[in-house]
Design an enzyme around this catalytic site. Structure first.
Site, PDB file in Angstrom:
ATOM      1  N   ASN A 107       0.866  -1.183   0.000  1.00 33.88           N
ATOM      2  CA  ASN A 107       0.000   0.000   0.000  1.00 33.88           C
ATOM      3  C   ASN A 107       0.902   1.232   0.000  1.00 33.88           C
ATOM      4  O   ASN A 107       1.544   1.529   1.001  1.00 33.88           O
ATOM      5  CB  ASN A 107      -0.884  -0.017   1.259  1.00 33.88           C
ATOM      6  CG  ASN A 107      -1.658   1.275   1.436  1.00 33.88           C
ATOM      7  OD1 ASN A 107      -1.859   2.019   0.484  1.00 33.88           O
ATOM      8  ND2 ASN A 107      -2.085   1.542   2.658  1.00 33.88           N
ATOM      9  N   TRP A 108       0.904   1.918  -1.144  1.00 33.44           N
ATOM     10  CA  TRP A 108       1.815   3.068  -1.259  1.00 33.44           C
ATOM     11  C   TRP A 108       1.274   4.338  -0.619  1.00 33.44           C
ATOM     12  O   TRP A 108       1.965   5.354  -0.583  1.00 33.44           O
ATOM     13  CB  TRP A 108       2.107   3.339  -2.743  1.00 33.44           C
ATOM     14  CG  TRP A 108       3.103   2.391  -3.340  1.00 33.44           C
ATOM     15  CD1 TRP A 108       3.759   1.378  -2.706  1.00 33.44           C
ATOM     16  CD2 TRP A 108       3.553   2.385  -4.695  1.00 33.44           C
ATOM     17  NE1 TRP A 108       4.604   0.739  -3.582  1.00 33.44           N
ATOM     18  CE2 TRP A 108       4.492   1.335  -4.815  1.00 33.44           C
ATOM     19  CE3 TRP A 108       3.261   3.157  -5.819  1.00 33.44           C
ATOM     20  CZ2 TRP A 108       5.139   1.047  -6.023  1.00 33.44           C
ATOM     21  CZ3 TRP A 108       3.899   2.862  -7.009  1.00 33.44           C
ATOM     22  CH2 TRP A 108       4.832   1.825  -7.110  1.00 33.44           C
ATOM     23  N   LYS A 109       0.030   4.323  -0.190  1.00 35.38           N
ATOM     24  CA  LYS A 109      -0.565   5.542   0.399  1.00 35.38           C
ATOM     25  C   LYS A 109      -0.340   6.720  -0.557  1.00 35.38           C
ATOM     26  O   LYS A 109      -0.452   6.538  -1.760  1.00 35.38           O
ATOM     27  CB  LYS A 109       0.022   5.805   1.789  1.00 35.38           C
ATOM     28  CG  LYS A 109       0.055   4.544   2.648  1.00 35.38           C
ATOM     29  CD  LYS A 109       0.406   4.800   4.060  1.00 35.38           C
ATOM     30  CE  LYS A 109       0.542   3.472   4.790  1.00 35.38           C
ATOM     31  NZ  LYS A 109       0.451   3.587   6.201  1.00 35.38           N
ATOM     32  N   HIS A 121      -9.262   1.063   4.994  1.00 38.62           N
ATOM     33  CA  HIS A 121      -7.955   1.207   5.660  1.00 38.62           C
ATOM     34  C   HIS A 121      -8.124   2.129   6.872  1.00 38.62           C
ATOM     35  O   HIS A 121      -8.919   3.081   6.834  1.00 38.62           O
ATOM     36  CB  HIS A 121      -6.942   1.793   4.677  1.00 38.62           C
ATOM     37  CG  HIS A 121      -5.545   1.756   5.193  1.00 38.62           C
ATOM     38  ND1 HIS A 121      -5.069   2.706   6.073  1.00 38.62           N
ATOM     39  CD2 HIS A 121      -4.536   0.878   4.998  1.00 38.62           C
ATOM     40  CE1 HIS A 121      -3.811   2.403   6.383  1.00 38.62           C
ATOM     41  NE2 HIS A 121      -3.463   1.299   5.740  1.00 38.62           N
ATOM     42  N   GLU A 134      -6.467   4.516   7.928  1.00 40.56           N
ATOM     43  CA  GLU A 134      -6.273   5.954   7.649  1.00 40.56           C
ATOM     44  C   GLU A 134      -7.525   6.553   7.014  1.00 40.56           C
ATOM     45  O   GLU A 134      -7.840   7.724   7.242  1.00 40.56           O
ATOM     46  CB  GLU A 134      -5.029   6.152   6.764  1.00 40.56           C
ATOM     47  CG  GLU A 134      -3.759   5.904   7.577  1.00 40.56           C
ATOM     48  CD  GLU A 134      -2.566   5.414   6.780  1.00 40.56           C
ATOM     49  OE1 GLU A 134      -2.589   5.486   5.538  1.00 40.56           O
ATOM     50  OE2 GLU A 134      -1.606   4.929   7.417  1.00 40.56           O
ATOM     51  N   GLU A 144      -5.104  -5.131  10.576  1.00 39.81           N
ATOM     52  CA  GLU A 144      -4.073  -4.110  10.754  1.00 39.81           C
ATOM     53  C   GLU A 144      -4.323  -3.366  12.061  1.00 39.81           C
ATOM     54  O   GLU A 144      -5.073  -2.377  12.081  1.00 39.81           O
ATOM     55  CB  GLU A 144      -4.114  -3.113   9.596  1.00 39.81           C
ATOM     56  CG  GLU A 144      -3.872  -3.741   8.242  1.00 39.81           C
ATOM     57  CD  GLU A 144      -3.297  -2.718   7.277  1.00 39.81           C
ATOM     58  OE1 GLU A 144      -2.178  -2.926   6.819  1.00 39.81           O
ATOM     59  OE2 GLU A 144      -3.954  -1.702   7.031  1.00 39.81           O
ATOM     60  N   GLY A 149       2.798   2.027  10.625  1.00 36.73           N
ATOM     61  CA  GLY A 149       3.741   3.139  10.478  1.00 36.73           C
ATOM     62  C   GLY A 149       4.456   3.512  11.761  1.00 36.73           C
ATOM     63  O   GLY A 149       5.075   4.570  11.848  1.00 36.73           O
ATOM     64  N   SER A 163       3.781  -2.365  10.161  1.00 37.24           N
ATOM     65  CA  SER A 163       5.246  -2.376  10.260  1.00 37.24           C
ATOM     66  C   SER A 163       5.870  -3.707   9.837  1.00 37.24           C
ATOM     67  O   SER A 163       6.825  -4.173  10.466  1.00 37.24           O
ATOM     68  CB  SER A 163       5.688  -1.974  11.675  1.00 37.24           C
ATOM     69  OG  SER A 163       5.226  -0.657  11.964  1.00 37.24           O
ATOM     70  N   GLY A 182       2.972  -1.258   4.182  1.00 38.33           N
ATOM     71  CA  GLY A 182       2.977   0.166   3.854  1.00 38.33           C
ATOM     72  C   GLY A 182       4.385   0.623   3.504  1.00 38.33           C
ATOM     73  O   GLY A 182       4.877   0.385   2.401  1.00 38.33           O
ATOM     74  N   GLY A 183       5.055   1.254   4.475  1.00 44.41           N
ATOM     75  CA  GLY A 183       6.362   1.881   4.248  1.00 44.41           C
ATOM     76  C   GLY A 183       7.364   1.008   3.508  1.00 44.41           C
ATOM     77  O   GLY A 183       8.032   1.474   2.564  1.00 44.41           O
TER      78      GLY A 183
HETATM   79  C1  PEP Z   1      -0.463   0.031   5.854  1.00 46.14           C
HETATM   80  O1  PEP Z   1      -0.385   1.107   5.293  1.00 46.14           O
HETATM   81  O2  PEP Z   1      -1.435  -0.685   5.624  1.00 46.14           O
HETATM   82  C2  PEP Z   1       0.611  -0.383   6.756  1.00 46.14           C
HETATM   83  C3  PEP Z   1       0.499  -1.520   7.381  1.00 46.14           C
HETATM   84  O3  PEP Z   1       1.676   0.483   6.901  1.00 46.14           O
HETATM   85  P1  PEP Z   1       3.133   0.140   7.553  1.00 46.14           P
HETATM   86  O4  PEP Z   1       3.591  -1.171   6.927  1.00 46.14           O
HETATM   87  O5  PEP Z   1       4.009   1.283   7.132  1.00 46.14           O
HETATM   88  O6  PEP Z   1       2.950   0.013   9.001  1.00 46.14           O
END
Ligand code: PEP
Length: 250
Positions: free
Chosen positions: A9-11, A95, A97, A167, A173, A213, A234-235
């Protein structure tokens, strides 16, 4: 046998040029991968570019959100038909966010999920508790509500096009990953909830991803757990080398 999925997930990261550069670097590193499905969710503006880049590879493209209506006066929104036209096969829905910053409710998650399935997308439905909810001993109750309401009115065949992503908000993050035991425990609970609201057959086949993470150095331990069928990253999905290392967790 549930085929694992590693999804990125590039956000709100990467332009179209950066998207092309990412795939130019990633694709050669994952040529031989057959053990998992691979999905990347870029921002709307880069979906078509990403879909062209992965054409003929085993990587599929996902949206990060959608609107449930087909067309209309919904400024700033994008419909399922538009996502299909851009080359999407999946859509991330609900999600944390979106829930936290943009007001997505369980009812909206349900509407979006039903619209995605009706249009032919695979829905990656996200659930997960906040730190305050976990500390108050309400993690299971919150996730149960999100699963039950987000997936209300779905038939057994619908459920075969759904992937659940657990999640925990406190792990997204933050660099604070749920331990494989904590994650697997909630995955088992989610499977139990799905067995209750649908059937054991659906619960046994639905894929449940962990997100929060995930990095190259913790993915293997997570994937060893029976109820963890993949990851939503994500990251660490923004860098081709680290995403390739996560894909090659075995
Ligand atoms: C996400 O954006 O769904 C996520 C899990 O982010 P991260 O891996 O950066 O915690």
């Amino acid at each position: 046998m549930r085929q694992p999925i590693i999804a990125g997930n590039w956000k709100m990261f990467k332009t179209r040029a950066e998207t092309s550069a990412f795939f130019d670097a990633l694709i050669p590193q994952i040529q031989d991968v057959e053990h998992c499905d691979i999905v990347i969710a870029p921002p709307f503006i880069s979906l078509a570019t990403a879909a062209e880049e992965v054409d003929g590879t085993r990587v599929a493209i996902s949206a990060q959100n959608l609107h449930w209506e087909e067309n209309g006066a919904y400024t700033g929104e994008v419909s399922v038909r538009m996502l299909l036209d851009a080359g999407c096969k999946y859509a991330i829905i609900g999600h944390s966010e979106r829930r936290q910053y943009f007001g997505d409710t369980d009812e909206w998650v349900n509407r979006k999920t039903r619209a995605a399935l009706k249009g032919g997308l695979q829905a990656i439905v996200c659930v997960g508790e906040t730190l305050a909810e976990r500390d108050a001993g309400r993690a299971s109750e919150v996730v149960r509500r999100q699963v039950a309401e987000g997936m209300a009115q779905l038939t057994e065949p619908d459920l075969s096009h759904i992937i659940v992503a657990y999640e925990p908000v406190w792990a997204i993050g933050t660099g604070r990953t749920a331990t494989p035991e904590v994650a697997a425990g909630m995955h088992a609970e989610i499977r139990k909830i799905i067995a209750e609201i649908q059937s054991k057959a659906v619960a046994d086949t639905i894929r449940i991803l962990y997100g929060g993470s995930v990095k190259p150095d913790n993915i293997s331990a997570l994937m060893k757990k029976e109820d963890i069928d993949g990851a939503l990253v994500g990251g660490a999905s923004l860098d081709p080398a680290s995403f390739a290392a996560i894909i090659k967790y075995i």
